[in-house]
Design an enzyme around this catalytic site. Structure first.
Site, PDB file in Angstrom:
ATOM      1  N   TYR A   9       0.840  -1.205   0.000  1.00  0.00           N
ATOM      2  CA  TYR A   9       0.000   0.000   0.000  1.00  0.00           C
ATOM      3  C   TYR A   9       0.873   1.252   0.000  1.00  0.00           C
ATOM      4  O   TYR A   9       0.685   2.164  -0.804  1.00  0.00           O
ATOM      5  CB  TYR A   9      -0.921  -0.023   1.223  1.00  0.00           C
ATOM      6  CG  TYR A   9      -1.714   1.242   1.437  1.00  0.00           C
ATOM      7  CD1 TYR A   9      -2.793   1.558   0.609  1.00  0.00           C
ATOM      8  CD2 TYR A   9      -1.397   2.114   2.471  1.00  0.00           C
ATOM      9  CE1 TYR A   9      -3.528   2.716   0.810  1.00  0.00           C
ATOM     10  CE2 TYR A   9      -2.128   3.268   2.669  1.00  0.00           C
ATOM     11  CZ  TYR A   9      -3.187   3.566   1.842  1.00  0.00           C
ATOM     12  OH  TYR A   9      -3.906   4.714   2.040  1.00  0.00           O
ATOM     13  N   TRP A  33      -3.829   8.217   9.417  1.00  0.00           N
ATOM     14  CA  TRP A  33      -4.770   7.813  10.464  1.00  0.00           C
ATOM     15  C   TRP A  33      -6.122   8.532  10.313  1.00  0.00           C
ATOM     16  O   TRP A  33      -6.663   9.082  11.261  1.00  0.00           O
ATOM     17  CB  TRP A  33      -4.179   8.052  11.842  1.00  0.00           C
ATOM     18  CG  TRP A  33      -2.931   7.300  12.183  1.00  0.00           C
ATOM     19  CD1 TRP A  33      -2.059   6.696  11.315  1.00  0.00           C
ATOM     20  CD2 TRP A  33      -2.405   7.071  13.477  1.00  0.00           C
ATOM     21  NE1 TRP A  33      -1.029   6.120  11.996  1.00  0.00           N
ATOM     22  CE2 TRP A  33      -1.213   6.326  13.350  1.00  0.00           C
ATOM     23  CE3 TRP A  33      -2.812   7.425  14.758  1.00  0.00           C
ATOM     24  CZ2 TRP A  33      -0.445   5.930  14.429  1.00  0.00           C
ATOM     25  CZ3 TRP A  33      -2.047   7.035  15.828  1.00  0.00           C
ATOM     26  CH2 TRP A  33      -0.878   6.289  15.675  1.00  0.00           C
TER      27      TRP A  33
END
Length: 168
Positions: A9, A33
């Site tokens: 990723y 996040w």
């Protein structure tokens, strides 16, 4: 600091950035996040787990800045208004924490009594072998944003605002 992705990723994100940089004019906004209303995210996952578990084990050796989608939108809007120098900007809320500490804040602000147990990334990987590797340090400096007069809110304040809406 040179990017050093630890997962497929992360490597694909880096390739995307390298391709964007071929243009003469670009803004790349790095975030981390991320959570917000709608869809799945870490905050919702922790809240949902707390409904069925007395104790949750959460990684305590990965560091970063939780980022609300509201803050990210505010940063994007300000960059478009200010039209600063083209380049890469780190677009996260202010402050740094660990997943464990973030979970403790989520539960504190939401009035949840579920116990949170700190564990290492190694322990987590042993519990969930199929889980993706994550960087231990995804802290992003907002110095470049500050130089153009953009000061995102602290992650704790953003979390409180998010929970007011999410827990309605």
């Amino acid at each position: 600091m040179e990017p050093n992705p630890v997962s497929a990723y992360g490597r694909t994100k880096l390739v995307g950035e390298e391709n964007v940089k071929k243009a003469k004019k670009y803004y790349i906004l790095r975030t981390a996040w991320l959570y917000g209303l709608g869809g799945k995210n870490f905050v919702k996952t922790m809240i949902n787990l707390s409904k069925t578990k007395d104790e949750i084990s959460v990684v305590n050796d990965q560091h970063g800045s939780p980022t609300s989608t509201t803050t990210l939108c505010e940063i994007i809007e300000q960059i478009m208004e200010k039209e600063p120098e083209y380049g890469v900007y780190h677009a996260t809320n202010e402050g740094f924490t660990t997943w464990y500490e973030f979970t403790c804040k989520i539960f504190e602000y939401a009035g949840i009594k579920t116990k949170v147990k700190p564990i290492s990334s190694k322990e987590y990987k042993q519990m969930y072998p199929a889980s993706s590797d994550r960087p231990t340090n995804s802290q992003l400096s907002k110095e470049k944003l500050h130089k153009i007069g953009i000061y995102p809110s602290n992650y704790e304040d953003a979390l409180k605002q998010y929970l007011k809406e999410e827990l309605k």
